[in-house]
Design a protein around this motif. Structure first.
Motif, short mmCIF file in Angstrom:
data_model
loop_
_atom_site.label_atom_id
_atom_site.label_comp_id
_atom_site.label_asym_id
_atom_site.label_seq_id
_atom_site.Cartn_x
_atom_site.Cartn_y
_atom_site.Cartn_z
N ALA A 1 0.83 -1.21 0.00
CA ALA A 1 0.00 0.00 0.00
C ALA A 1 0.87 1.25 0.00
N LEU A 2 1.95 1.25 0.77
CA LEU A 2 2.85 2.39 0.81
C LEU A 2 3.51 2.62 -0.55
N SER A 3 3.95 1.55 -1.19
CA SER A 3 4.56 1.66 -2.52
C SER A 3 3.57 2.20 -3.54
N LEU A 4 2.37 1.65 -3.51
CA LEU A 4 1.36 2.08 -4.48
C LEU A 4 0.92 3.52 -4.24
N ALA A 5 0.85 3.92 -2.98
CA ALA A 5 0.49 5.31 -2.66
C ALA A 5 1.56 6.26 -3.18
N ALA A 6 2.83 5.87 -3.03
CA ALA A 6 3.92 6.71 -3.53
C ALA A 6 3.85 6.86 -5.04
N LEU A 7 3.47 5.81 -5.72
CA LEU A 7 3.38 5.85 -7.19
C LEU A 7 2.07 6.48 -7.67
N GLY A 8 1.18 6.78 -6.73
CA GLY A 8 -0.13 7.31 -7.08
C GLY A 8 -0.15 8.79 -7.42
N HIS A 9 1.00 9.41 -7.54
CA HIS A 9 1.10 10.82 -7.92
C HIS A 9 1.77 10.88 -9.28
N ASP A 10 1.23 11.68 -10.18
CA ASP A 10 1.72 11.74 -11.55
C ASP A 10 3.21 12.04 -11.63
N ALA A 11 3.69 13.01 -10.86
CA ALA A 11 5.12 13.38 -10.91
C ALA A 11 5.99 12.24 -10.41
N GLN B 1 27.90 9.42 -4.42
CA GLN B 1 29.10 9.17 -5.21
C GLN B 1 29.81 10.51 -5.37
N GLY B 2 30.79 10.72 -4.52
CA GLY B 2 31.47 12.02 -4.50
C GLY B 2 30.51 13.10 -4.04
N ARG B 3 30.31 14.11 -4.87
CA ARG B 3 29.41 15.21 -4.53
C ARG B 3 27.98 14.97 -5.00
N GLN B 4 27.76 13.89 -5.71
CA GLN B 4 26.44 13.61 -6.27
C GLN B 4 25.72 12.53 -5.46
N ILE B 5 24.40 12.60 -5.50
CA ILE B 5 23.57 11.53 -4.94
C ILE B 5 22.87 10.86 -6.12
N ILE B 6 23.16 9.58 -6.29
CA ILE B 6 22.59 8.82 -7.41
C ILE B 6 21.33 8.13 -6.92
N ASN B 7 20.26 8.29 -7.67
CA ASN B 7 18.95 7.71 -7.37
C ASN B 7 18.73 6.50 -8.26
N CYS B 8 18.41 5.37 -7.64
CA CYS B 8 18.18 4.12 -8.39
C CYS B 8 16.91 3.45 -7.90
N VAL B 9 16.25 2.77 -8.79
CA VAL B 9 15.10 1.97 -8.41
C VAL B 9 15.58 0.75 -7.65
N ASP B 10 14.90 0.39 -6.58
CA ASP B 10 15.14 -0.88 -5.90
C ASP B 10 14.29 -1.90 -6.64
N PHE B 11 14.91 -2.59 -7.57
CA PHE B 11 14.16 -3.49 -8.45
C PHE B 11 13.54 -4.65 -7.68
N ASP B 12 14.15 -5.08 -6.58
CA ASP B 12 13.54 -6.14 -5.77
C ASP B 12 12.20 -5.68 -5.22
N VAL B 13 12.15 -4.47 -4.68
CA VAL B 13 10.90 -3.93 -4.13
C VAL B 13 9.87 -3.75 -5.24
N MET B 14 10.32 -3.25 -6.40
CA MET B 14 9.41 -3.08 -7.53
C MET B 14 8.79 -4.42 -7.92
N HIS B 15 9.63 -5.46 -8.04
CA HIS B 15 9.13 -6.78 -8.44
C HIS B 15 8.21 -7.37 -7.36
N GLN B 16 8.54 -7.15 -6.09
CA GLN B 16 7.68 -7.64 -5.01
C GLN B 16 6.32 -6.96 -5.05
N THR B 17 6.29 -5.67 -5.36
CA THR B 17 5.03 -4.94 -5.42
C THR B 17 4.17 -5.46 -6.57
N VAL B 18 4.78 -5.67 -7.72
CA VAL B 18 4.04 -6.20 -8.87
C VAL B 18 3.56 -7.62 -8.57
#
Length: 104
Positions: free
Chosen positions: A8-18, A68-85
């Motif tokens: 429910a938390l995952s789906l709520a987060a994805l429930g916004h267009d942006a 990573q140095g001065r940057q923050i890299i954003n990545c999908v947690d594919f395990d969580v994505m697959h578990q949600t699906v």
């Protein structure tokens, strides 16, 4: 197996267009991910707006952030994505029968 509340938390987060748009871009980026500036360039969003939406995706466990140095890299947690699906499709076409207990 993912819990009902986590799904429910995952789906709520994805429930916004942006957030859905950001998430789909990060899915396309794959394991390499993107920093906020790159996401902003692709989507035409301000960094402050992106930070707000990324925070929600991170809190839901859908996105991870790694410095990573001065940057923050954003990545999908594919395990969580697959578990949600999988949670959504786990009982696909299993059938539903109304019993006397259900009818009460």
């Amino acid at each position: 197996m993912i819990k009902h509340s986590s799904a429910a938390l995952s789906l709520a987060a994805l429930g916004h267009d942006a957030r859905l748009t950001v998430f789909r871009l990060l899915v396309r980026a794959g394991e390499d991910g993107l920093n906020i500036g790159e996401i902003g360039q692709h989507l035409g969003m301000a960094a402050s707006t992106l930070a707000y939406h990324l925070k929600t995706l991170v809190e839901a466990g859908l996105v991870t952030q790694e410095r990573q140095g001065r940057q923050i890299i954003n990545c999908v947690d594919f395990d969580v994505m697959h578990q949600t699906v999988s949670f959504l499709t786990a009982e696909c076409c299993a059938g539903v029968k109304l019993t006397q207990v259900d009818a009460a």
